[in-house]
Design a protein around this motif. Sequence first.
Motif, PDB file in Angstrom:
ATOM      1  N   ASP A  75     -19.920 -58.855   1.690  1.00 44.56           N
ATOM      2  CA  ASP A  75     -21.134 -59.655   1.535  1.00 44.56           C
ATOM      3  C   ASP A  75     -21.216 -60.120   0.076  1.00 44.56           C
ATOM      4  O   ASP A  75     -20.420 -59.696  -0.764  1.00 44.56           O
ATOM      5  N   PRO A  76     -22.152 -61.009  -0.238  1.00 44.52           N
ATOM      6  CA  PRO A  76     -22.220 -61.540  -1.605  1.00 44.52           C
ATOM      7  C   PRO A  76     -22.366 -60.459  -2.680  1.00 44.52           C
ATOM      8  O   PRO A  76     -21.760 -60.569  -3.750  1.00 44.52           O
ATOM      9  N   MET A  77     -23.132 -59.412  -2.429  1.00 37.38           N
ATOM     10  CA  MET A  77     -23.306 -58.358  -3.435  1.00 37.38           C
ATOM     11  C   MET A  77     -21.989 -57.618  -3.680  1.00 37.38           C
ATOM     12  O   MET A  77     -21.647 -57.299  -4.822  1.00 37.38           O
ATOM     13  N   GLN A  78     -21.246 -57.341  -2.610  1.00 38.18           N
ATOM     14  CA  GLN A  78     -19.956 -56.672  -2.768  1.00 38.18           C
ATOM     15  C   GLN A  78     -18.978 -57.552  -3.532  1.00 38.18           C
ATOM     16  O   GLN A  78     -18.212 -57.049  -4.366  1.00 38.18           O
ATOM     17  N   MET A  79     -19.013 -58.856  -3.270  1.00 38.34           N
ATOM     18  CA  MET A  79     -18.134 -59.768  -4.012  1.00 38.34           C
ATOM     19  C   MET A  79     -18.529 -59.815  -5.482  1.00 38.34           C
ATOM     20  O   MET A  79     -17.675 -59.818  -6.371  1.00 38.34           O
ATOM     21  N   GLU A  80     -19.840 -59.858  -5.751  1.00 37.25           N
ATOM     22  CA  GLU A  80     -20.280 -59.849  -7.147  1.00 37.25           C
ATOM     23  C   GLU A  80     -19.834 -58.569  -7.837  1.00 37.25           C
ATOM     24  O   GLU A  80     -19.444 -58.586  -9.010  1.00 37.25           O
ATOM     25  N   ALA A  81     -19.883 -57.443  -7.114  1.00 40.96           N
ATOM     26  CA  ALA A  81     -19.471 -56.165  -7.697  1.00 40.96           C
ATOM     27  C   ALA A  81     -18.014 -56.200  -8.166  1.00 40.96           C
ATOM     28  O   ALA A  81     -17.648 -55.493  -9.105  1.00 40.96           O
ATOM     29  N   LEU A  82     -17.199 -57.034  -7.551  1.00 42.52           N
ATOM     30  CA  LEU A  82     -15.815 -57.181  -8.013  1.00 42.52           C
ATOM     31  C   LEU A  82     -15.771 -57.701  -9.447  1.00 42.52           C
ATOM     32  O   LEU A  82     -14.892 -57.330 -10.220  1.00 42.52           O
ATOM     33  N   THR A  83     -16.734 -58.541  -9.813  1.00 40.26           N
ATOM     34  CA  THR A  83     -16.754 -59.109 -11.164  1.00 40.26           C
ATOM     35  C   THR A  83     -17.160 -58.076 -12.203  1.00 40.26           C
ATOM     36  O   THR A  83     -16.964 -58.307 -13.400  1.00 40.26           O
ATOM     37  N   TRP A  84     -17.733 -56.963 -11.777  1.00 43.56           N
ATOM     38  CA  TRP A  84     -18.149 -55.917 -12.702  1.00 43.56           C
ATOM     39  C   TRP A  84     -17.002 -54.980 -13.069  1.00 43.56           C
ATOM     40  O   TRP A  84     -17.154 -54.121 -13.941  1.00 43.56           O
ATOM     41  N   GLN A  85     -15.883 -55.096 -12.377  1.00 46.51           N
ATOM     42  CA  GLN A  85     -14.770 -54.158 -12.549  1.00 46.51           C
ATOM     43  C   GLN A  85     -13.859 -54.588 -13.685  1.00 46.51           C
ATOM     44  O   GLN A  85     -13.782 -55.760 -14.032  1.00 46.51           O
ATOM     45  N   ASN A  86     -13.148 -53.614 -14.240  1.00 46.96           N
ATOM     46  CA  ASN A  86     -12.136 -53.946 -15.235  1.00 46.96           C
ATOM     47  C   ASN A  86     -10.756 -53.887 -14.563  1.00 46.96           C
ATOM     48  O   ASN A  86     -10.634 -53.479 -13.395  1.00 46.96           O
ATOM     49  N   THR A  87      -9.755 -54.301 -15.273  1.00 47.54           N
ATOM     50  CA  THR A  87      -8.423 -54.377 -14.676  1.00 47.54           C
ATOM     51  C   THR A  87      -7.893 -53.002 -14.263  1.00 47.54           C
ATOM     52  O   THR A  87      -7.101 -52.910 -13.330  1.00 47.54           O
ATOM     53  N   ALA A  88      -8.329 -51.940 -14.926  1.00 44.79           N
ATOM     54  CA  ALA A  88      -7.873 -50.600 -14.562  1.00 44.79           C
ATOM     55  C   ALA A  88      -8.326 -50.223 -13.158  1.00 44.79           C
ATOM     56  O   ALA A  88      -7.619 -49.503 -12.447  1.00 44.79           O
ATOM     57  N   THR A  89      -9.494 -50.705 -12.733  1.00 44.52           N
ATOM     58  CA  THR A  89      -9.980 -50.431 -11.376  1.00 44.52           C
ATOM     59  C   THR A  89      -9.019 -51.020 -10.350  1.00 44.52           C
ATOM     60  O   THR A  89      -8.634 -50.360  -9.392  1.00 44.52           O
ATOM     61  N   PHE A  90      -8.610 -52.267 -10.573  1.00 48.03           N
ATOM     62  CA  PHE A  90      -7.695 -52.917  -9.631  1.00 48.03           C
ATOM     63  C   PHE A  90      -6.315 -52.272  -9.684  1.00 48.03           C
ATOM     64  O   PHE A  90      -5.655 -52.124  -8.651  1.00 48.03           O
ATOM     65  N   SER A  91      -5.885 -51.850 -10.866  1.00 46.19           N
ATOM     66  CA  SER A  91      -4.600 -51.142 -10.973  1.00 46.19           C
ATOM     67  C   SER A  91      -4.635 -49.845 -10.184  1.00 46.19           C
ATOM     68  O   SER A  91      -3.668 -49.488  -9.514  1.00 46.19           O
ATOM     69  N   ALA A  92      -5.758 -49.135 -10.253  1.00 53.86           N
ATOM     70  CA  ALA A  92      -5.892 -47.886  -9.490  1.00 53.86           C
ATOM     71  C   ALA A  92      -5.865 -48.164  -7.993  1.00 53.86           C
ATOM     72  O   ALA A  92      -5.273 -47.408  -7.219  1.00 53.86           O
ATOM     73  N   MET A  93      -6.489 -49.254  -7.570  1.00 58.83           N
ATOM     74  CA  MET A  93      -6.479 -49.608  -6.147  1.00 58.83           C
ATOM     75  C   MET A  93      -5.065 -49.945  -5.694  1.00 58.83           C
ATOM     76  O   MET A  93      -4.640 -49.517  -4.617  1.00 58.83           O
ATOM     77  N   ILE A  94      -4.338 -50.690  -6.486  1.00 55.25           N
ATOM     78  CA  ILE A  94      -2.962 -51.058  -6.134  1.00 55.25           C
ATOM     79  C   ILE A  94      -2.068 -49.824  -6.120  1.00 55.25           C
ATOM     80  O   ILE A  94      -1.148 -49.727  -5.313  1.00 55.25           O
ATOM     81  N   GLY A  95      -2.363 -48.865  -6.978  1.00 49.57           N
ATOM     82  CA  GLY A  95      -1.574 -47.632  -7.044  1.00 49.57           C
ATOM     83  C   GLY A  95      -1.789 -46.711  -5.865  1.00 49.57           C
ATOM     84  O   GLY A  95      -1.064 -45.732  -5.689  1.00 49.57           O
ATOM     85  N   ASN A  96      -2.780 -46.990  -5.027  1.00 45.01           N
ATOM     86  CA  ASN A  96      -3.081 -46.173  -3.851  1.00 45.01           C
ATOM     87  C   ASN A  96      -3.184 -47.095  -2.637  1.00 45.01           C
ATOM     88  O   ASN A  96      -4.258 -47.241  -2.063  1.00 45.01           O
ATOM     89  N   PRO A  97      -2.056 -47.721  -2.252  1.00 46.79           N
ATOM     90  CA  PRO A  97      -2.135 -48.699  -1.159  1.00 46.79           C
ATOM     91  C   PRO A  97      -2.583 -48.076   0.153  1.00 46.79           C
ATOM     92  O   PRO A  97      -2.250 -46.926   0.446  1.00 46.79           O
ATOM     93  N   PHE A  98      -3.357 -48.827   0.902  1.00 46.79           N
ATOM     94  CA  PHE A  98      -3.832 -48.459   2.232  1.00 46.79           C
ATOM     95  C   PHE A  98      -4.742 -47.243   2.220  1.00 46.79           C
ATOM     96  O   PHE A  98      -4.975 -46.623   3.244  1.00 46.79           O
ATOM     97  N   GLY A  99      -5.258 -46.889   1.060  1.00 44.65           N
ATOM     98  CA  GLY A  99      -6.176 -45.763   0.973  1.00 44.65           C
ATOM     99  C   GLY A  99      -7.364 -46.129   0.104  1.00 44.65           C
ATOM    100  O   GLY A  99      -7.278 -47.015  -0.753  1.00 44.65           O
ATOM    101  N   PRO A 100      -8.476 -45.445   0.277  1.00 48.35           N
ATOM    102  CA  PRO A 100      -9.658 -45.744  -0.525  1.00 48.35           C
ATOM    103  C   PRO A 100      -9.512 -45.226  -1.948  1.00 48.35           C
ATOM    104  O   PRO A 100      -8.824 -44.232  -2.194  1.00 48.35           O
ATOM    105  N   LEU A 101     -10.142 -45.902  -2.883  1.00 44.66           N
ATOM    106  CA  LEU A 101     -10.153 -45.448  -4.268  1.00 44.66           C
ATOM    107  C   LEU A 101     -10.992 -44.178  -4.393  1.00 44.66           C
ATOM    108  O   LEU A 101     -10.645 -43.247  -5.096  1.00 44.66           O
ATOM    109  N   ILE A 102     -12.105 -44.145  -3.657  1.00 42.57           N
ATOM    110  CA  ILE A 102     -12.994 -42.976  -3.625  1.00 42.57           C
ATOM    111  C   ILE A 102     -13.007 -42.464  -2.193  1.00 42.57           C
ATOM    112  O   ILE A 102     -13.245 -43.234  -1.260  1.00 42.57           O
ATOM    113  N   PRO A 103     -12.751 -41.181  -1.974  1.00 43.55           N
ATOM    114  CA  PRO A 103     -12.718 -40.644  -0.604  1.00 43.55           C
ATOM    115  C   PRO A 103     -14.022 -40.892   0.142  1.00 43.55           C
ATOM    116  O   PRO A 103     -15.110 -40.832  -0.439  1.00 43.55           O
TER     117      PRO A 103
END
Length: 129
Positions: A75-103
């Motif tokens: 939804d729009p709020m979740q998309m906006e929340a993407l803009t609040w993240q830094n590159t390390a957040t996305f690196s952590a997500m890529i480092g854990n493919p097909f799994g959640p960043l937070i359990p």
Amino acid sequence: MTAPREPLSWEGEDVDAAAARRAAAEHAALLAGARGEPLTIANEFAEVRVHRVDTRNGSRLLIESPKSGQWVALDPMQMEALTWQNTATFSAMIGNPFGPLIPESTAGVVTDGSVREGGGPETVEGGSQ
């Protein structure tokens, strides 16, 4: 003569099958509300297809990975929340493919007060990445 093979099965198979049916039905319902043509974005590492879909709760962005079959509707709020993240957040997500960043068991809430790698609420990084 070899014995006939038994079909592969596992504990919780019926639960997994039911969840897959629910997800397929939800995906089909989202696609039924698609507006316009999908946009495909790809490079040598990944490909995603993006649709705007209208639901009874407003518009969502449906992002699909044709290769994996994974998808998410934001939804729009979740998309906006993407803009609040830094590159390390996305690196952590890529480092854990097909799994959640937070359990899922924590419902996304960090209760121990720790700051995860890549920063926390006090870390500010503005602009697009």
